[in-house]
Design a protein around this motif. Sequence first.
Motif, PDB file in Angstrom:
ATOM      1  N   VAL A  17       0.835  -1.202   0.000  1.00  0.00           N
ATOM      2  CA  VAL A  17       0.000   0.000   0.000  1.00  0.00           C
ATOM      3  C   VAL A  17       0.872   1.255   0.000  1.00  0.00           C
ATOM      4  O   VAL A  17       0.649   2.204  -0.766  1.00  0.00           O
ATOM      5  CB  VAL A  17      -0.956   0.016   1.212  1.00  0.00           C
ATOM      6  N   VAL A  18       1.894   1.249   0.857  1.00  0.00           N
ATOM      7  CA  VAL A  18       2.808   2.396   0.950  1.00  0.00           C
ATOM      8  C   VAL A  18       3.557   2.604  -0.363  1.00  0.00           C
ATOM      9  O   VAL A  18       3.678   3.734  -0.861  1.00  0.00           O
ATOM     10  CB  VAL A  18       3.805   2.206   2.115  1.00  0.00           C
ATOM     11  N   LEU A  19       4.052   1.521  -0.948  1.00  0.00           N
ATOM     12  CA  LEU A  19       4.765   1.613  -2.223  1.00  0.00           C
ATOM     13  C   LEU A  19       3.858   2.154  -3.325  1.00  0.00           C
ATOM     14  O   LEU A  19       4.291   2.965  -4.150  1.00  0.00           O
ATOM     15  CB  LEU A  19       5.307   0.232  -2.624  1.00  0.00           C
ATOM     16  N   THR A  20       2.616   1.703  -3.335  1.00  0.00           N
ATOM     17  CA  THR A  20       1.662   2.171  -4.347  1.00  0.00           C
ATOM     18  C   THR A  20       1.402   3.670  -4.212  1.00  0.00           C
ATOM     19  O   THR A  20       1.387   4.406  -5.204  1.00  0.00           O
ATOM     20  CB  THR A  20       0.332   1.403  -4.226  1.00  0.00           C
ATOM     21  N   ILE A  21       1.217   4.122  -2.976  1.00  0.00           N
ATOM     22  CA  ILE A  21       0.947   5.548  -2.743  1.00  0.00           C
ATOM     23  C   ILE A  21       2.156   6.396  -3.110  1.00  0.00           C
ATOM     24  O   ILE A  21       2.051   7.393  -3.837  1.00  0.00           O
ATOM     25  CB  ILE A  21       0.557   5.797  -1.270  1.00  0.00           C
ATOM     26  N   LEU A  22       3.338   5.998  -2.625  1.00  0.00           N
ATOM     27  CA  LEU A  22       4.542   6.810  -2.819  1.00  0.00           C
ATOM     28  C   LEU A  22       5.030   6.836  -4.262  1.00  0.00           C
ATOM     29  O   LEU A  22       5.480   7.881  -4.749  1.00  0.00           O
ATOM     30  CB  LEU A  22       5.668   6.306  -1.914  1.00  0.00           C
ATOM     31  N   PHE A  23       4.947   5.700  -4.946  1.00  0.00           N
ATOM     32  CA  PHE A  23       5.602   5.596  -6.251  1.00  0.00           C
ATOM     33  C   PHE A  23       4.655   5.457  -7.438  1.00  0.00           C
ATOM     34  O   PHE A  23       5.104   5.368  -8.577  1.00  0.00           O
ATOM     35  CB  PHE A  23       6.599   4.443  -6.234  1.00  0.00           C
ATOM     36  N   SER A  24       3.338   5.442  -7.177  1.00  0.00           N
ATOM     37  CA  SER A  24       2.382   5.364  -8.278  1.00  0.00           C
ATOM     38  C   SER A  24       1.285   6.422  -8.152  1.00  0.00           C
ATOM     39  O   SER A  24       1.174   7.312  -8.983  1.00  0.00           O
ATOM     40  CB  SER A  24       1.751   3.967  -8.344  1.00  0.00           C
ATOM     41  N   LEU A  25       0.477   6.321  -7.104  1.00  0.00           N
ATOM     42  CA  LEU A  25      -0.676   7.219  -6.962  1.00  0.00           C
ATOM     43  C   LEU A  25      -0.271   8.678  -6.807  1.00  0.00           C
ATOM     44  O   LEU A  25      -0.924   9.574  -7.348  1.00  0.00           O
ATOM     45  CB  LEU A  25      -1.532   6.780  -5.766  1.00  0.00           C
ATOM     46  N   TRP A  26       0.781   8.926  -6.065  1.00  0.00           N
ATOM     47  CA  TRP A  26       1.232  10.299  -5.824  1.00  0.00           C
ATOM     48  C   TRP A  26       1.477  11.031  -7.152  1.00  0.00           C
ATOM     49  O   TRP A  26       0.936  12.097  -7.411  1.00  0.00           O
ATOM     50  CB  TRP A  26       2.494  10.271  -4.967  1.00  0.00           C
ATOM     51  N   GLY A  27       2.292  10.424  -7.997  1.00  0.00           N
ATOM     52  CA  GLY A  27       2.601  11.038  -9.287  1.00  0.00           C
ATOM     53  C   GLY A  27       1.435  11.015 -10.256  1.00  0.00           C
ATOM     54  O   GLY A  27       1.300  11.900 -11.097  1.00  0.00           O
ATOM     55  N   SER A  28       0.562   9.982 -10.148  1.00  0.00           N
ATOM     56  CA  SER A  28      -0.569   9.865 -11.064  1.00  0.00           C
ATOM     57  C   SER A  28      -1.593  10.971 -10.851  1.00  0.00           C
ATOM     58  O   SER A  28      -2.140  11.523 -11.817  1.00  0.00           O
ATOM     59  CB  SER A  28      -1.249   8.497 -10.905  1.00  0.00           C
ATOM     60  N   PHE A  29      -1.861  11.289  -9.592  1.00  0.00           N
ATOM     61  CA  PHE A  29      -2.949  12.228  -9.299  1.00  0.00           C
ATOM     62  C   PHE A  29      -2.485  13.649  -8.999  1.00  0.00           C
ATOM     63  O   PHE A  29      -3.309  14.558  -8.924  1.00  0.00           O
ATOM     64  CB  PHE A  29      -3.792  11.694  -8.140  1.00  0.00           C
ATOM     65  N   ILE A  30      -1.177  13.828  -8.807  1.00  0.00           N
ATOM     66  CA  ILE A  30      -0.656  15.189  -8.621  1.00  0.00           C
ATOM     67  C   ILE A  30       0.450  15.389  -9.658  1.00  0.00           C
ATOM     68  O   ILE A  30       1.635  15.170  -9.377  1.00  0.00           O
ATOM     69  CB  ILE A  30      -0.118  15.406  -7.190  1.00  0.00           C
ATOM     70  N   PRO A  31       0.071  15.764 -10.878  1.00  0.00           N
ATOM     71  CA  PRO A  31       1.026  15.807 -11.990  1.00  0.00           C
ATOM     72  C   PRO A  31       2.209  16.746 -11.796  1.00  0.00           C
ATOM     73  O   PRO A  31       3.283  16.515 -12.346  1.00  0.00           O
ATOM     74  CB  PRO A  31       0.165  16.251 -13.183  1.00  0.00           C
ATOM     75  N   PHE A  32       2.032  17.796 -10.998  1.00  0.00           N
ATOM     76  CA  PHE A  32       3.119  18.755 -10.791  1.00  0.00           C
ATOM     77  C   PHE A  32       3.997  18.388  -9.596  1.00  0.00           C
ATOM     78  O   PHE A  32       4.961  19.087  -9.291  1.00  0.00           O
ATOM     79  CB  PHE A  32       2.543  20.167 -10.577  1.00  0.00           C
ATOM     80  N   ALA A  33       3.679  17.284  -8.926  1.00  0.00           N
ATOM     81  CA  ALA A  33       4.402  16.922  -7.701  1.00  0.00           C
ATOM     82  C   ALA A  33       5.844  16.518  -7.986  1.00  0.00           C
ATOM     83  O   ALA A  33       6.132  15.859  -8.995  1.00  0.00           O
ATOM     84  CB  ALA A  33       3.686  15.789  -6.983  1.00  0.00           C
ATOM     85  N   THR A  34       6.735  16.906  -7.104  1.00  0.00           N
ATOM     86  CA  THR A  34       8.109  16.407  -7.121  1.00  0.00           C
ATOM     87  C   THR A  34       8.127  15.158  -6.250  1.00  0.00           C
ATOM     88  O   THR A  34       8.143  15.231  -5.024  1.00  0.00           O
ATOM     89  CB  THR A  34       9.092  17.452  -6.565  1.00  0.00           C
ATOM     90  N   THR A  35       8.095  13.999  -6.886  1.00  0.00           N
ATOM     91  CA  THR A  35       7.966  12.746  -6.146  1.00  0.00           C
ATOM     92  C   THR A  35       9.330  12.217  -5.717  1.00  0.00           C
ATOM     93  O   THR A  35      10.361  12.845  -5.957  1.00  0.00           O
ATOM     94  CB  THR A  35       7.262  11.688  -7.003  1.00  0.00           C
ATOM     95  N   LEU A  36       9.316  11.041  -5.099  1.00  0.00           N
ATOM     96  CA  LEU A  36      10.554  10.407  -4.615  1.00  0.00           C
ATOM     97  C   LEU A  36      11.253   9.612  -5.704  1.00  0.00           C
ATOM     98  O   LEU A  36      12.303   9.031  -5.460  1.00  0.00           O
ATOM     99  CB  LEU A  36      10.230   9.481  -3.428  1.00  0.00           C
TER     100      LEU A  36
END
Length: 359
Positions: free
Chosen positions: A154-173
């Motif tokens: 769940v954590v991996l999905t949120i951090l490395f998939s959903l985060w970037g998918s739903f916040i396109p301008f986000a600076t992800t990990l």
Amino acid sequence: NLQKTLQRNNNIEILRIIAMFMIIAGHAITHTDIYNNVGEINFYFVKFFDIIFNVATNVYVVISGYLLCEKTFKIKKVFNLWFQILFYSVIIYLVLIITNQIDFSLTSLVKVLMPISGNQYWFARVYLGLYILSPFLNILIKSLNQKQFQCLLVVLTILFSLWGSFIPFATTLNAEGGNSIIWFCVLYMFAAYIKIYGVPLKSNKALIGLTMSFFAFAFVSSVVLKKLSLMIGLGGKGASQFTTFNSFTMLFGAVGLLCIAVKLPHINKFSKVIQWFSLSTFSVYLIHDNKYLRNILWEFLRIDAIADEFYIVPYILLTSVAIFVVCVCLDKVIYIPLNKFVSNISFKKLQSKIDSYII
């Protein structure tokens, strides 16, 4: 060795073959100028298949995770992978130089002789890194109970998939997205969970339907987001938000296809034929997507020249089958005989030393 090969799960090997075929077909679209030559009707057909083909890289990685998560790390496998990459990098470069297809340069030669550091094949570079990390990932996997494993996914999905998918301008990990070692490790962990705890869904129909829904969502979102982007003056940017390797649609689409292969009745016929082809899938990638050969290949086939013809999709599929078969045959003639010699190189002392640290 033949007996060990024939003990493989044919369903997984067929999925491996399909994944590599889809990778070729995807390259037939992404490495050509189809989208600038296709009409509106054909655009939707090509786009639909392009999105489905896009899951193939993830599928290839989850297959590896499924098979490697319970295997012992072998340093010989690292050497064999590296040598296979080096062999095709050098031999294709030399053939193209000799036939005057490309120009020689010292810089290109150095990169060809160092295919991993020279990034001749991005997938091979990351895949080799994943294999080297696999024993440590397996140690982590063995230390987790099922609830902890589920929480990790769940954590991996949120951090490395959903985060970037739903916040396109986000600076992800994960700056490299679906082309990174981080993403390959995420796919590995999902595949390992399936291998250890089985497929969560009992109904095959529900599993197939859910998997297909991810592709349908990816296609519809791509079309809708492109139109919205054009309407608000962004020029179509953002249309691939849910079609990238690390989008949740491609993640769960790949995991779903693995689950389908695992759950369906095992195919026991034609084992030798299936595994004759599947053993050369990595070489198919190394040949057809070689940095110097790919442009020559796709320019020769001129797929983009018939982009607006009604038969464009069947042509892409048939062409991809032909490329796959030719590359497999080349591998059997050129590399497999050499690989038998290379495989006899002993790493017993080094393997023993490694085992003392990671087992």
